[in-house]
Scaffold this motif. Sequence first.
Motif, PDB file in Angstrom:
ATOM      1  N   THR A 221       0.849  -1.188   0.000  1.00  0.00           N
ATOM      2  CA  THR A 221       0.000   0.000   0.000  1.00  0.00           C
ATOM      3  C   THR A 221       0.884   1.238   0.000  1.00  0.00           C
ATOM      4  O   THR A 221       1.746   1.382   0.879  1.00  0.00           O
ATOM      5  CB  THR A 221      -0.922   0.037   1.234  1.00  0.00           C
ATOM      6  OG1 THR A 221      -1.806  -1.084   1.198  1.00  0.00           O
ATOM      7  CG2 THR A 221      -1.727   1.321   1.258  1.00  0.00           C
ATOM      8  N   ILE A 222       0.702   2.101  -1.005  1.00  0.00           N
ATOM      9  CA  ILE A 222       1.397   3.386  -1.015  1.00  0.00           C
ATOM     10  C   ILE A 222       0.509   4.340  -0.226  1.00  0.00           C
ATOM     11  O   ILE A 222      -0.574   4.727  -0.689  1.00  0.00           O
ATOM     12  CB  ILE A 222       1.630   3.900  -2.454  1.00  0.00           C
ATOM     13  CG1 ILE A 222       2.568   2.947  -3.208  1.00  0.00           C
ATOM     14  CG2 ILE A 222       2.233   5.295  -2.436  1.00  0.00           C
ATOM     15  CD1 ILE A 222       1.863   1.839  -3.938  1.00  0.00           C
ATOM     16  N   VAL A 223       0.946   4.705   0.969  1.00  0.00           N
ATOM     17  CA  VAL A 223       0.091   5.497   1.850  1.00  0.00           C
ATOM     18  C   VAL A 223      -0.041   6.936   1.376  1.00  0.00           C
ATOM     19  O   VAL A 223      -1.069   7.593   1.613  1.00  0.00           O
ATOM     20  CB  VAL A 223       0.601   5.455   3.304  1.00  0.00           C
ATOM     21  CG1 VAL A 223       0.572   4.027   3.845  1.00  0.00           C
ATOM     22  CG2 VAL A 223       2.002   6.054   3.427  1.00  0.00           C
ATOM     23  N   ALA A 224       1.018   7.460   0.722  1.00  0.00           N
ATOM     24  CA  ALA A 224       0.979   8.845   0.246  1.00  0.00           C
ATOM     25  C   ALA A 224       2.204   9.124  -0.613  1.00  0.00           C
ATOM     26  O   ALA A 224       3.218   8.411  -0.539  1.00  0.00           O
ATOM     27  CB  ALA A 224       0.917   9.822   1.413  1.00  0.00           C
ATOM     28  N   THR A 225       2.092  10.157  -1.424  1.00  0.00           N
ATOM     29  CA  THR A 225       3.243  10.707  -2.140  1.00  0.00           C
ATOM     30  C   THR A 225       3.446  12.122  -1.631  1.00  0.00           C
ATOM     31  O   THR A 225       2.586  12.995  -1.832  1.00  0.00           O
ATOM     32  CB  THR A 225       3.012  10.733  -3.666  1.00  0.00           C
ATOM     33  OG1 THR A 225       2.781   9.401  -4.136  1.00  0.00           O
ATOM     34  CG2 THR A 225       4.225  11.331  -4.384  1.00  0.00           C
TER      35      THR A 225
END
Length: 357
Positions: A221-225
Amino acid sequence: MSRFASLWLLCLGLLLLPGCADQPGKAGSEGSSGSSPDGGDGKRHSVAFVTNQIADFWKIAEAGANDAAQEFDIDVDVVMPPEATAVVQKQKVEDLLTSGVQAIAISPLDADNQVEWLNEIAEKIPLITHDSDAPQSERLMYIGMDNYAGGRACGDLVVEALPDGGKVLLTIGRLEQDNSKYRRQGVIDVLLGRDRTAAYYQEQPDAWDPTDGEIAGDKYTIVATVTDQGKPEVALSKAEDALNTYTDLNAMVGLFEYNPPALYQALKKAGKLGQIQLVGFDENDVTLQAIKDGECIGTVVQNPYMYGYESVRVLNEILNGNEDVIPASKYIDIPPRSITKENVDEYWEDLRAKKGQ
């Protein structure tokens, strides 16, 4: 009047006719093109290598540009805008044009919104891009790596660090740049198990993942950029904030040269080095030392030295009238490399040699 006197008066009259003193092929005559392979009027070629900001990454490129300048006997002006903004970059380029520079290699800060401006430059002098492309512009060619491939290589390092999956934070300067978008997307596609290429996104412009919010896959899971607009101090502050916001992070990824050192400092301050995996991009000394010390799984490096060298070489050839230096693809690929603990010593030694350290 004698025949001699008549001839003398005739010659004098011819000399006094307007324009008769100018000879074809000499300066000031209509028969002169006003330019020559050496830059005109006996002057050396003058080219500029323009970056997107000041960074250690660009100092390596500067070494390559200066070596090429010496080898090809031309003048090179390496310009690093003090602020990573399109406005400041434009001001620096306009100054170069006013000074009479003959050709420019540039890393565009905002490719989509700089097309018209880049086209104006290309109408005046030869223009190429490096590091980050502006494919919709009239630039002659691009020198650099496939940033999507570089992003995928970085994603592979994340998988190596977290084979069982986990939560990942991405950090990068800005997403207006062409290289940023492709680099980020490459990481995401590896983590989500997608088998794609850069061409896919050129053909499917709606396929890019959103830049806001969470991106979830089966394992990762990419939580944020997180973006910082090219400011290392902001990168550090946002990394510290992220550690407080996302308390269950498994990995932090820095996609610009100064991002991994900022993440390293934040993790060290929080006492979480080794607990949260660190993955980098580019070859900052802090990043390379962290790899040696086992505190960073690895980094994907470009070859900024060759960006500088090749840009100057190509511009010199173009100014000499050799259009064959431009490939049919309008692209010179300088591939990325993954640096891990196994090859960091060899790589770092070579890097220091190129920088003259």
